[in-house]
Scaffold this motif. Structure first.
Motif, PDB file in Angstrom:
ATOM      1  N   GLU A  50       0.774  -1.238  -0.159  1.00  0.00           N
ATOM      2  CA  GLU A  50      -0.084  -0.072   0.047  1.00  0.00           C
ATOM      3  C   GLU A  50       0.968   1.246   0.028  1.00  0.00           C
ATOM      4  N   SER A  51       2.166   1.123   0.664  1.00  0.00           N
ATOM      5  CA  SER A  51       2.729   2.355   0.698  1.00  0.00           C
ATOM      6  C   SER A  51       3.373   2.623  -0.641  1.00  0.00           C
ATOM      7  N   TYR A  52       3.740   1.722  -1.338  1.00  0.00           N
ATOM      8  CA  TYR A  52       4.360   1.657  -2.731  1.00  0.00           C
ATOM      9  C   TYR A  52       3.177   2.183  -3.662  1.00  0.00           C
ATOM     10  N   ALA A  53       1.867   1.872  -3.614  1.00  0.00           N
ATOM     11  CA  ALA A  53       0.891   2.268  -4.666  1.00  0.00           C
ATOM     12  C   ALA A  53       0.573   3.916  -4.122  1.00  0.00           C
ATOM     13  N   MET A  54       0.587   4.204  -2.589  1.00  0.00           N
ATOM     14  CA  MET A  54       0.343   5.460  -2.338  1.00  0.00           C
ATOM     15  C   MET A  54       1.443   6.507  -2.875  1.00  0.00           C
ATOM     16  N   ALA A  55       2.787   5.952  -2.866  1.00  0.00           N
ATOM     17  CA  ALA A  55       3.702   6.811  -3.462  1.00  0.00           C
ATOM     18  C   ALA A  55       3.641   7.034  -4.886  1.00  0.00           C
TER      19      ALA A  55
END
Length: 405
Positions: free
Chosen positions: A314-319
């Motif tokens: 999720e952190s990657y997708a948010m980035a």
């Protein structure tokens, strides 16, 4: 990350669970076993159309790469606080360079967006995150990397397929053997495709027979857009919205498995930052609280899940989504992150999962990766003991769990 439709995240999440069973020094003692392992793949390669001479050229004198053993378990997407990861990626220098590259390669982005329906800013953000706009594509032999992982480690079956796919790419003339270099786990090109993903989704921007993800920016942008399109990208829809939530909102509504139309979220008092209206009230979205109740809140659209198929974080997708917005001219998130909350150690993350398992709230793998399943279990625990059920793991919450209840 177990299906053939996953790509870069296979290079991280699959091989990154645990570590290879062979220490770095022992791998060289088994070169004979490595050669035998490669020869066992000859038949599979032939079935996929790899000519004998291509196989021989690729495997003659090939040795395993022991350096891969030291690169496992290094996944900042899962071990750092989300704001540390996102802010580190969505930095001003990357925003500035990304805007410059989008102007310089405007025609390539326009063609990719028109042909695939994927937002050009999302494609550019993935390019920037994966290889810093082509400056860091990796210098490891893709054949050697996939061969090593095909013969050592826990996911040998998957990487056997990737090794054979790499030989297919060579055999079809897409990449010269000496130029076939990428990441330590076999991803290559401007936007880091796994070999099997290349065979499935790579496309030439000019409809040429040869597809060049290493040297052609137009091919890389077209292929990235096509890959997201194949994974279900909804044309004309964004990735999500930062929102404000009322103080009395039931936080157990947060989570990927609890989507509802934006109109229903609005009726519960969840509104877009700046009081702007949602473009399509019927769009389904789920509430995401990556920093807990004290951090920024988001309503995530289906395209957010599509980005996660590039890297199951999720952190990657948010980035990716946030960098795309900044490239478009948007600003930082409106609500600050709870930066005083320290990141939990791996031992603490494992303990949280173990304690949730002991009280019957978690049935997933105890691996220290606090993904959606763990957070939902935390929400159930918080609701049980009368805390705000935001699913956010903190040192204070772990201490409360240690005290029982």
């Amino acid at each position: 990350m177990v299906c053939s439709r996953s790509w870069r995240r296979l290079a991280l999440a699959l091989v990154g669970i645990g570590s290879l069973t062979l220490p770095g020094g022992a791998i060289h003692a088994q070169d004979g076993g490595f050669a035998a392992c490669l020869q066992s793949l000859r038949g599979q390669a032939a079935q996929r159309g790899v000519l004998p001479q291509v196989f021989e050229q690729a495997t003659n004198g090939l040795t395993p790469d022991s350096s891969i053993l030291q690169l496992l378990d290094r996944q900042p997407e899962f071990s750092r606080q989300p704001w540390d990861y996102i802010n580190g990626i969505v930095a001003q220098n990357r925003i500035t360079e990304g805007r410059r590259m989008m102007v310089q390669h405007r025609a390539a982005f326009e063609r990719a967006e028109q042909a695939t329906g994927v937002d050009r800013y999302i494609i550019a953000a993935i390019w920037g995150i994966e290889t810093s706009f082509g400056r860091s594509k990796g210098n490891t032999s893709v054949v050697r990397a996939t061969a090593t992982l095909a013969c050592y480690g826990r996911r040998q079956e998957f990487f056997r397929g990737e090794f054979v796919a790499a030989l297919q790419i060579i055999g079809r003339g897409h990449v010269a053997p000496g130029e076939f270099r990428g990441s330590w786990a076999g991803a290559f090109g401007h936007t880091q495709f796994m070999p099997s993903t290349f065979l499935r989704a790579a496309r030439s921007s000019s409809n040429a027979q040869r597809i060049d993800l290493l040297g052609s920016i137009p091919d890389a942008m077209m292929s990235t857009g096509n890959l997201l399109r194949e994974e279900g990208w909804v044309r004309g829809q964004g990735w999500g919205y930062e929102v404000t939530i009322p103080a009395n909102l039931d936080l157990t509504l947060a989570g990927r498995d609890r989507p509802m139309p934006l109109s229903q979220w609005s009726a519960r008092g969840v509104h877009r930052i700046g009081a702007r209206a949602f473009p399509r009230a019927s769009d389904q979205a789920f509430l995401h609280l990556p920093g807990g109740a004290r951090g920024p809140a988001f309503l995530m659209l289906p395209n957010f899940r599509v980005i996660m198929k590039y890297n199951n974080s999720e952190s990657y997708a948010m980035a990716v989504g946030h960098l795309a917005d900044r490239l478009r001219g948007g600003g930082p998130f409106a609500r600050p992150w709870p930066v005083s909350e320290r990141a939990l150690s791996r031992e603490e993350r494992l303990e949280i999962q173990q304690r949730l398992t002991q009280v019957g709230l978690y049935t997933g793998t105890i691996d220290g990766r606090l993904g959606a399943g763990t957070r939902e279990a935390l929400q159930r625990y918080q609701a049980r003991v009368g805390l705000a059920a935001d699913g956010f793991p903190t040192a204070a919450l772990l201490q409360r769990m240690r005290q029982g209840g």
